[in-house]
Design an enzyme around this catalytic site. Structure first.
Site, PDB file in Angstrom:
ATOM      1  N   ASP A 269      30.211  -4.734  19.721  1.00 33.33           N
ATOM      2  CA  ASP A 269      31.566  -4.161  19.668  1.00 33.33           C
ATOM      3  C   ASP A 269      32.549  -5.229  20.111  1.00 33.33           C
ATOM      4  O   ASP A 269      32.226  -6.022  21.000  1.00 33.33           O
ATOM      5  CB  ASP A 269      31.646  -2.934  20.620  1.00 33.33           C
ATOM      6  CG  ASP A 269      32.720  -1.943  20.195  1.00 33.33           C
ATOM      7  OD1 ASP A 269      33.894  -2.341  20.147  1.00 33.33           O
ATOM      8  OD2 ASP A 269      32.384  -0.774  19.921  1.00 33.33           O
TER       9      ASP A 269
ATOM     10  N   TYR B 115      42.470   1.773   5.402  1.00 33.71           N
ATOM     11  CA  TYR B 115      41.168   2.338   5.792  1.00 33.71           C
ATOM     12  C   TYR B 115      40.410   2.803   4.545  1.00 33.71           C
ATOM     13  O   TYR B 115      39.259   2.429   4.320  1.00 33.71           O
ATOM     14  CB  TYR B 115      41.389   3.504   6.737  1.00 33.71           C
ATOM     15  CG  TYR B 115      40.137   4.144   7.291  1.00 33.71           C
ATOM     16  CD1 TYR B 115      39.314   3.458   8.180  1.00 33.71           C
ATOM     17  CD2 TYR B 115      39.798   5.455   6.966  1.00 33.71           C
ATOM     18  CE1 TYR B 115      38.176   4.060   8.719  1.00 33.71           C
ATOM     19  CE2 TYR B 115      38.669   6.060   7.505  1.00 33.71           C
ATOM     20  CZ  TYR B 115      37.863   5.362   8.380  1.00 33.71           C
ATOM     21  OH  TYR B 115      36.746   5.975   8.917  1.00 33.71           O
TER      22      TYR B 115
ATOM     23  N   TYR C 271      24.753  -4.954  -3.163  1.00 34.51           N
ATOM     24  CA  TYR C 271      23.592  -5.556  -2.480  1.00 34.51           C
ATOM     25  C   TYR C 271      22.324  -4.755  -2.778  1.00 34.51           C
ATOM     26  O   TYR C 271      21.246  -5.316  -2.921  1.00 34.51           O
ATOM     27  CB  TYR C 271      23.827  -5.613  -0.958  1.00 34.51           C
ATOM     28  CG  TYR C 271      24.407  -6.932  -0.518  1.00 34.51           C
ATOM     29  CD1 TYR C 271      25.733  -7.262  -0.787  1.00 34.51           C
ATOM     30  CD2 TYR C 271      23.628  -7.873   0.146  1.00 34.51           C
ATOM     31  CE1 TYR C 271      26.270  -8.467  -0.399  1.00 34.51           C
ATOM     32  CE2 TYR C 271      24.150  -9.098   0.535  1.00 34.51           C
ATOM     33  CZ  TYR C 271      25.468  -9.388   0.266  1.00 34.51           C
ATOM     34  OH  TYR C 271      25.993 -10.594   0.647  1.00 34.51           O
TER      35      TYR C 271
ATOM     36  N   ARG D 269      44.303  11.625  17.036  1.00 29.10           N
ATOM     37  CA  ARG D 269      43.642  12.637  16.209  1.00 29.10           C
ATOM     38  C   ARG D 269      43.982  14.030  16.711  1.00 29.10           C
ATOM     39  O   ARG D 269      44.345  14.218  17.869  1.00 29.10           O
ATOM     40  CB  ARG D 269      42.124  12.446  16.261  1.00 29.10           C
ATOM     41  CG  ARG D 269      41.686  11.252  15.478  1.00 29.10           C
ATOM     42  CD  ARG D 269      40.215  11.328  15.173  1.00 29.10           C
ATOM     43  NE  ARG D 269      39.920  10.357  14.142  1.00 29.10           N
ATOM     44  CZ  ARG D 269      40.081  10.581  12.842  1.00 29.10           C
ATOM     45  NH1 ARG D 269      40.494  11.739  12.404  1.00 29.10           N
ATOM     46  NH2 ARG D 269      39.799   9.637  11.981  1.00 29.10           N
TER      47      ARG D 269
HETATM   48  N1  UDP Z   1      47.498  16.582  13.232  1.00 26.53           N
HETATM   49  C1  UDP Z   1      48.462  17.387  13.802  1.00 26.53           C
HETATM   50  N2  UDP Z   1      48.940  17.031  15.047  1.00 26.53           N
HETATM   51  C2  UDP Z   1      48.503  15.952  15.733  1.00 26.53           C
HETATM   52  C3  UDP Z   1      47.493  15.164  15.148  1.00 26.53           C
HETATM   53  C4  UDP Z   1      47.014  15.494  13.891  1.00 26.53           C
HETATM   54  O1  UDP Z   1      48.896  18.379  13.224  1.00 26.53           O
HETATM   55  O2  UDP Z   1      49.001  15.717  16.868  1.00 26.53           O
HETATM   56  C5  UDP Z   1      47.008  16.941  11.893  1.00 26.53           C
HETATM   57  C6  UDP Z   1      47.030  15.791  10.886  1.00 26.53           C
HETATM   58  O3  UDP Z   1      48.283  15.685  10.266  1.00 26.53           O
HETATM   59  C7  UDP Z   1      45.925  16.221   9.934  1.00 26.53           C
HETATM   60  C8  UDP Z   1      44.947  16.984  10.822  1.00 26.53           C
HETATM   61  O4  UDP Z   1      45.660  17.324  12.003  1.00 26.53           O
HETATM   62  O5  UDP Z   1      46.437  17.085   8.957  1.00 26.53           O
HETATM   63  C9  UDP Z   1      43.722  16.170  11.199  1.00 26.53           C
HETATM   64  O6  UDP Z   1      44.173  14.959  11.717  1.00 26.53           O
HETATM   65  P1  UDP Z   1      43.186  13.864  12.299  1.00 26.53           P
HETATM   66  O7  UDP Z   1      44.013  12.665  12.626  1.00 26.53           O
HETATM   67  O8  UDP Z   1      42.384  14.462  13.392  1.00 26.53           O
HETATM   68  O9  UDP Z   1      42.183  13.571  11.117  1.00 26.53           O
HETATM   69  P2  UDP Z   1      42.388  13.160   9.572  1.00 26.53           P
HETATM   70  O10 UDP Z   1      43.824  13.331   9.161  1.00 26.53           O
HETATM   71  O11 UDP Z   1      41.928  11.765   9.486  1.00 26.53           O
HETATM   72  O12 UDP Z   1      41.510  14.126   8.894  1.00 26.53           O
END
Ligand code: UDP
Length: 316
Positions: A34, A148, A162, A189
């Site tokens: 890491d 990403y 590969y 998240r």
């Molecule tokens: N989200 C939200 N409030 C937050 C963080 C995330 O409403 O403070 C929403 C975000 O817009 C998404 C969902 O929760 O629609 C999941 O977000 P996360 O970042 O966990 O994962 P990803 O979008 O990569 O699935």
């Protein structure tokens, strides 16, 4: 008897640290790698006294050298939240592309089997629901999440190259939203954000109108799926996730109810290219690996909340 050796990149991260625990439990010698960009050494500090664990502080975007045999390589190094991609777009692209290339080269040199952590993000904002592995996706290459998504799509492509050109043994897992202990509190998240907001009695920030859906898998189930896929003989991508789908607003309400907090939900703008719906079709995992998730969201959320509550941040 000499233990078989496995290299886990991103070992100090959320998933990498749980994988390290699992492979040690299965009797492997684990080499964790890491660069600690988003990983946290506290996630693996309990492993340092062990003789069957070693840690290499290294960025896999640069040439990777590991002395001795390797049976398996699991590539889990990468920033992994939309906030992180915004802060570290170039590193995100490098670890998915150059990092993967370096590790595939290492796997070839060691005759090791390599498993890469791909993602439901390869489906983008999907037009097929639930998402099957056959769906090619709807990704915006130049949006903020593109660094990403496209790195992961490149990662899948070069891994298959590969596999086909060098007959390397490869496995591709497409990981859907996963949660559990050791998630970073400040990674932006939904789950750690909602839980820390609820524990502090702050407003819960739901983005958009909260009608977008996700399907959340508990980390132990995911790790089990990864282990089964690695040991299988299936080289094409496999979705691993929990198909229990929920809107983000309902999810926020569940977290508030679980914590007993008096926080109220407030609404903030939806981030660019935020997928409107996401749920894995797990028929392949069920039929090929005999895998399906076992931990319900209510059980998993309780375990995760206990972990967050015990952090120093909430005990000063
Ligand atoms: N989200 C939200 N409030 C937050 C963080 C995330 O409403 O403070 C929403 C975000 O817009 C998404 C969902 O929760 O629609 C999941 O977000 P996360 O970042 O966990 O994962 P990803 O979008 O990569 O699935």
């Amino acid at each position: 008897m000499k233990k078989e050796r496995v290299l886990i990149t991103g070992a100090a991260g959320f998933l990498g640290s749980h994988l390290s625990d699992r492979f040690l439990k299965e009797g492997f010698h684990v080499i964790g790698m890491d660069n600690l960009l988003t990983g946290n050494i506290n996630n693996i500090s309990h492993l340092f006294p062990r003789e069957d664990f070693e840690f290499h502080h290294h960025d896999v975007s640069k040439f990777v050298h590991v002395p001795g045999d390797l049976k398996y390589i699991l590539h889990f190094a990468s920033p992994a939240s939309p906030i992180d991609y915004l802060k570290m777009p170039i590193q995100t692209m490098k670890v998915g592309s150059l990092g993967t290339l370096n590790l595939l080269g290492l796997a070839k040199a060691k005759n090791a089997r390599m498993l890469i952590a791909s993602t439901s993000e390869v489906y983008g904002d999907p037009h097929v629901h639930p998402q099957t592995e056959e769906y090619w996706g709807n990704v915006n290459p130049i949006g903020p999440r593109g660094v990403y998504d496209e790195a992961k799509r490149f990662q899948e492509a070069i891994t298959m190259a590969y596999h086909r050109f060098h007959q390397l043994e490869t496995r591709i897992i497409r990981i859907f939203n996963t949660y559990g202990p050791r998630m970073r509190l400040d990674d932006g998240r939904a789950l750690p954000t909602f839980m820390s907001q609820a524990l502090r009695g702050e407003d819960i920030t739901v983005f958009g109108d909260g009608s977008q859906t996700r399907s959340f898998c508990f980390v132990d189930d995911l790790v089990d799926g990864i282990y089964k896929l690695l040991l299988s003989d299936y080289a094409l991508p496999v979705n691993i996730g929990n198909p229990s789908e929920i809107t983000i607003k309902e999810f926020a309400d569940e977290v508030v109810a679980l914590t007993g907090s008096r926080s109220k939900v407030i609404y903030e703008p939806l981030p660019t290219d935020d997928p409107q719906q996401r749920r894995p079709d797990i028929s392949k995992a069920q039929s090929i690996l005999g895998w399906e998730p076992k931990v319900s969201r209510s059980e998993g959320l309780k375990i995760t909340l206990d972990y967050f509550k015990a952090l120093p941040e909430f005990n000063s």
